[in-house]
Design an enzyme around this catalytic site. Sequence first.
Site, PDB file in Angstrom:
ATOM      1  N   HIS A  18       0.850  -1.192   0.000  1.00 35.07           N
ATOM      2  CA  HIS A  18       0.000   0.000   0.000  1.00 35.07           C
ATOM      3  C   HIS A  18       0.887   1.245   0.000  1.00 35.07           C
ATOM      4  O   HIS A  18       2.121   1.157  -0.021  1.00 35.07           O
ATOM      5  CB  HIS A  18      -1.005  -0.031   1.155  1.00 35.07           C
ATOM      6  CG  HIS A  18      -0.388  -0.156   2.521  1.00 35.07           C
ATOM      7  ND1 HIS A  18       0.514   0.754   3.019  1.00 35.07           N
ATOM      8  CD2 HIS A  18      -0.558  -1.091   3.498  1.00 35.07           C
ATOM      9  CE1 HIS A  18       0.863   0.404   4.237  1.00 35.07           C
ATOM     10  NE2 HIS A  18       0.238  -0.726   4.550  1.00 35.07           N
ATOM     11  N   HIS A  21       3.786   1.493   2.567  1.00 32.12           N
ATOM     12  CA  HIS A  21       5.004   0.767   2.164  1.00 32.12           C
ATOM     13  C   HIS A  21       5.722   1.561   1.077  1.00 32.12           C
ATOM     14  O   HIS A  21       6.953   1.662   1.073  1.00 32.12           O
ATOM     15  CB  HIS A  21       4.664  -0.617   1.581  1.00 32.12           C
ATOM     16  CG  HIS A  21       3.937  -1.535   2.517  1.00 32.12           C
ATOM     17  ND1 HIS A  21       2.719  -2.089   2.217  1.00 32.12           N
ATOM     18  CD2 HIS A  21       4.272  -1.992   3.747  1.00 32.12           C
ATOM     19  CE1 HIS A  21       2.334  -2.865   3.220  1.00 32.12           C
ATOM     20  NE2 HIS A  21       3.249  -2.814   4.162  1.00 32.12           N
ATOM     21  N   CYS A 126       1.323 -11.118  20.340  1.00 36.26           N
ATOM     22  CA  CYS A 126       0.435 -10.493  19.351  1.00 36.26           C
ATOM     23  C   CYS A 126       0.941 -10.877  17.963  1.00 36.26           C
ATOM     24  O   CYS A 126       2.070 -10.542  17.587  1.00 36.26           O
ATOM     25  CB  CYS A 126       0.418  -8.977  19.511  1.00 36.26           C
ATOM     26  SG  CYS A 126      -0.436  -8.162  18.140  1.00 36.26           S
ATOM     27  N   CYS A 129       1.844  -7.833  15.724  1.00 42.88           N
ATOM     28  CA  CYS A 129       3.184  -7.267  15.959  1.00 42.88           C
ATOM     29  C   CYS A 129       4.253  -8.317  15.714  1.00 42.88           C
ATOM     30  O   CYS A 129       5.422  -7.987  15.612  1.00 42.88           O
ATOM     31  CB  CYS A 129       3.350  -6.801  17.405  1.00 42.88           C
ATOM     32  SG  CYS A 129       2.257  -5.473  17.887  1.00 42.88           S
ATOM     33  N   CYS A 144      -3.985  -5.359  22.323  1.00 42.10           N
ATOM     34  CA  CYS A 144      -2.769  -4.714  21.809  1.00 42.10           C
ATOM     35  C   CYS A 144      -3.118  -3.281  21.391  1.00 42.10           C
ATOM     36  O   CYS A 144      -4.124  -3.051  20.707  1.00 42.10           O
ATOM     37  CB  CYS A 144      -2.258  -5.508  20.595  1.00 42.10           C
ATOM     38  SG  CYS A 144      -1.084  -4.583  19.593  1.00 42.10           S
ATOM     39  N   HIS A 147      -2.932  -3.171  17.388  1.00 44.11           N
ATOM     40  CA  HIS A 147      -3.829  -4.013  16.591  1.00 44.11           C
ATOM     41  C   HIS A 147      -5.219  -4.192  17.191  1.00 44.11           C
ATOM     42  O   HIS A 147      -6.088  -4.801  16.571  1.00 44.11           O
ATOM     43  CB  HIS A 147      -3.171  -5.365  16.301  1.00 44.11           C
ATOM     44  CG  HIS A 147      -1.928  -5.209  15.485  1.00 44.11           C
ATOM     45  ND1 HIS A 147      -0.675  -5.104  16.042  1.00 44.11           N
ATOM     46  CD2 HIS A 147      -1.757  -5.070  14.143  1.00 44.11           C
ATOM     47  CE1 HIS A 147       0.221  -4.930  15.085  1.00 44.11           C
ATOM     48  NE2 HIS A 147      -0.405  -4.895  13.935  1.00 44.11           N
ATOM     49  N   LYS A 298      -6.397   6.762   9.332  1.00 44.53           N
ATOM     50  CA  LYS A 298      -5.464   5.637   9.322  1.00 44.53           C
ATOM     51  C   LYS A 298      -5.973   4.575   8.341  1.00 44.53           C
ATOM     52  O   LYS A 298      -7.169   4.270   8.318  1.00 44.53           O
ATOM     53  CB  LYS A 298      -5.381   5.061  10.748  1.00 44.53           C
ATOM     54  CG  LYS A 298      -4.207   4.159  10.905  1.00 44.53           C
ATOM     55  CD  LYS A 298      -3.970   3.779  12.349  1.00 44.53           C
ATOM     56  CE  LYS A 298      -2.801   2.821  12.317  1.00 44.53           C
ATOM     57  NZ  LYS A 298      -2.849   1.644  12.990  1.00 44.53           N
ATOM     58  N   LYS A 301      -7.851  -2.328   6.706  1.00 47.88           N
ATOM     59  CA  LYS A 301      -8.675  -3.211   5.863  1.00 47.88           C
ATOM     60  C   LYS A 301     -10.142  -3.052   6.230  1.00 47.88           C
ATOM     61  O   LYS A 301     -11.003  -3.001   5.360  1.00 47.88           O
ATOM     62  CB  LYS A 301      -8.239  -4.660   6.056  1.00 47.88           C
ATOM     63  CG  LYS A 301      -7.098  -5.042   5.153  1.00 47.88           C
ATOM     64  CD  LYS A 301      -6.899  -6.551   5.170  1.00 47.88           C
ATOM     65  CE  LYS A 301      -5.565  -6.893   4.521  1.00 47.88           C
ATOM     66  NZ  LYS A 301      -4.977  -8.107   5.027  1.00 47.88           N
TER      67      LYS A 301
HETATM   68  N1  MSP Z   1       8.414  -6.945   8.497  1.00 43.08           N
HETATM   69  C1  MSP Z   1       8.500  -5.885   9.418  1.00 43.08           C
HETATM   70  C2  MSP Z   1       9.785  -5.118   9.241  1.00 43.08           C
HETATM   71  C3  MSP Z   1      11.035  -5.931   9.383  1.00 43.08           C
HETATM   72  S1  MSP Z   1      12.451  -4.969   9.059  1.00 43.08           S
HETATM   73  C4  MSP Z   1      13.710  -5.979   9.447  1.00 43.08           C
HETATM   74  C5  MSP Z   1       7.324  -4.915   9.174  1.00 43.08           C
HETATM   75  N2  MSP Z   1       6.662  -5.057   8.024  1.00 43.08           N
HETATM   76  S2  MSP Z   1       5.393  -4.158   7.581  1.00 43.08           S
HETATM   77  O1  MSP Z   1       4.988  -4.645   6.292  1.00 43.08           O
HETATM   78  O2  MSP Z   1       4.419  -4.134   8.606  1.00 43.08           O
HETATM   79  O3  MSP Z   1       5.932  -2.706   7.446  1.00 43.08           O
HETATM   80  C6  MSP Z   1       7.001  -2.433   6.560  1.00 43.08           C
HETATM   81  C7  MSP Z   1       7.383  -0.968   6.637  1.00 43.08           C
HETATM   82  O4  MSP Z   1       6.294  -0.196   6.139  1.00 43.08           O
HETATM   83  C8  MSP Z   1       7.667  -0.509   8.061  1.00 43.08           C
HETATM   84  O5  MSP Z   1       8.788   0.332   8.106  1.00 43.08           O
HETATM   85  C9  MSP Z   1       6.411   0.239   8.411  1.00 43.08           C
HETATM   86  O6  MSP Z   1       6.646   1.282   9.328  1.00 43.08           O
HETATM   87  C10 MSP Z   1       6.019   0.824   7.064  1.00 43.08           C
HETATM   88  N3  MSP Z   1       4.602   1.170   7.015  1.00 43.08           N
HETATM   89  C11 MSP Z   1       3.542   0.320   7.069  1.00 43.08           C
HETATM   90  N4  MSP Z   1       2.404   1.076   7.036  1.00 43.08           N
HETATM   91  C12 MSP Z   1       2.708   2.389   6.974  1.00 43.08           C
HETATM   92  C13 MSP Z   1       1.987   3.579   6.815  1.00 43.08           C
HETATM   93  N5  MSP Z   1       0.673   3.625   6.822  1.00 43.08           N
HETATM   94  N6  MSP Z   1       2.705   4.717   6.641  1.00 43.08           N
HETATM   95  C14 MSP Z   1       4.070   4.722   6.542  1.00 43.08           C
HETATM   96  N7  MSP Z   1       4.752   3.620   6.682  1.00 43.08           N
HETATM   97  C15 MSP Z   1       4.136   2.463   7.100  1.00 43.08           C
HETATM   98  O7  MSP Z   1       7.090  -4.083  10.023  1.00 43.08           O
END
Ligand code: MSP
Length: 519
Positions: A18, A21, A126, A129, A144, A147, A298, A301
């Site tokens: 999304h 990411h 969790c 997390c 949590c 979540h 925020k 889903k």
């Molecule tokens: N897999 C772990 C990270 C392991 S690093 C060794 C993880 N994955 S995640 O898919 O949940 O998130 C990946 C990255 O995307 C994280 O840095 C997270 O902060 C970022 N984001 C996920 N959703 C986000 C937003 N809505 N806004 C900005 N960044 C966000 O955590």
Amino acid sequence: MDKFYTTTAIDYVNGAPHIGHAYEKILTDVIARHFMQRTNDVFMLTGTDEHGIKIQKTSSELKMSPKEFCDANAKKFTDAWKLLDINYSKFIRTTDEDHKKAVQNIFEKLLKQGDIYKHSYKGLYCAGCEAFLAEKDLDENGNCLIHKKKPEVVQEENYFFKLTKYKDAIIKHIKNNPNFIIPTFRANEVLNQLENIEDISVSRIKANVSWGIDVLSDKEQVIYVWIDALSNYITALGYDTVNNSGLFKKYWPADVQVIGKDILKFHSIYWLAILMALNLPLPKHILAHGWITIDETKMSKSLGNVVSPKSIIEAFGLKEPDALRYYMATAAPVGKDGNYSDDDFKEKVNAHLANSMGNLLNRSLSMLVKYFDGEIKQEFIKDSILFEQAKRTIGEVKHCFDYFEVAEAALKINELVDLVNKYVTDNAPWTLAKENQIEKCGEVLYTTLEIMCTISSLIYPYCPNIALKMAKQLKYDINTKLDDMKFNNIKAGKLISKEEITPVFLRLDSELAKDKKSK
Ligand code: MSP
């Protein structure tokens, strides 16, 4: 600076990528491309985090093997990054054989030296997390905080990592290196978390979680996600792998590791402790970016407001990702939260990329064709005080990037664009031409075009395609390093013909853009 190594967090593959990411990958790519203009050797790492209970559950619900499920979803990430022109050097998946072997070796090394020990444990886990929670991580209903779900009570005999052994060294490192965590205001948060730190579980019983990397010396346990995931930053470079390619020696320690604020604890505490235990140098900076919301809400889903980068590119019929890259990279000051909204996106990129920057180049080149048949005469080439300002802007942009202030650097570039626009308006080359002040008119156009070369270089990390189009029309070598930039790029002679002039960015609501969209 001889090399630059930057990493992103690796994304969980239980869904599609999304815009949150994407935000992180764009920020990191902009940083990497900027440093490509300052060093010859940049390595950018990104990838996917594929083990853990969530993947195990989701794949089994879908009646797929976890690996099949990960393969399908990891592709969604590589596809998205291709669409956004994310120029990574390597995409690591934690299911890569090399990575798995290296993680097993790391685990055994830590076990042998006593940093990992076996311990019976009862805790609240969790799955969201992928972590055990403490009391302070729960709300008044025992859910949590992130979540909003009740964690599962887990009682297992697991391997534990002696995090507490490294507590004092981590505190010292953070205090002695005030720019280690960027933005600096987050350092206190981490220091507070360090107060109550405990040793952490680094394995799960295979009977409960099977989708993970086996502990080599104990077939009943799998290595639990964070030690697996965090190690990617070094295993990707060949640390402790058979195919050690020399990359580790060349690139480690990372110059900046880009992550979201939610996983700062894992990176500034757990990761540092693991590196200390392995006797490896620490990353130079951790950049914890803020959160992206959609229309100030925020993403979730359940609200059905999860926006993918692909859907934006398609909805606006973008042929190139530059506008979205620019918008996301400038969505928030360093470390602060940002927002995406369709209207704001359209307004901002139309104003900055089409009206201010693109139009400035288009107008200047068109006037050069109209008044001088596209030719720069020797007498137009004069020094200008604007070049001093442009030089200052280069310095300011570099300074911003030294602190990974990506949005702030873009403001500096915009200020320069505005200044040149003002210069053109104030000097009105069209009036000068009418009044037959030919030399002065040519000088104004020359000065403008010369600075447009600088602007194309500076905007390149954000908008590589637009920058390349600008440079092509200016016959400018966009590969010029920032430190080698001079103000003698535009030479006397024919620069451009009418047919070669094309708008570098079409307004998102222009007829032409709509026309392209329908084709
Ligand atoms: N897999 C772990 C990270 C392991 S690093 C060794 C993880 N994955 S995640 O898919 O949940 O998130 C990946 C990255 O995307 C994280 O840095 C997270 O902060 C970022 N984001 C996920 N959703 C986000 C937003 N809505 N806004 C900005 N960044 C966000 O955590």
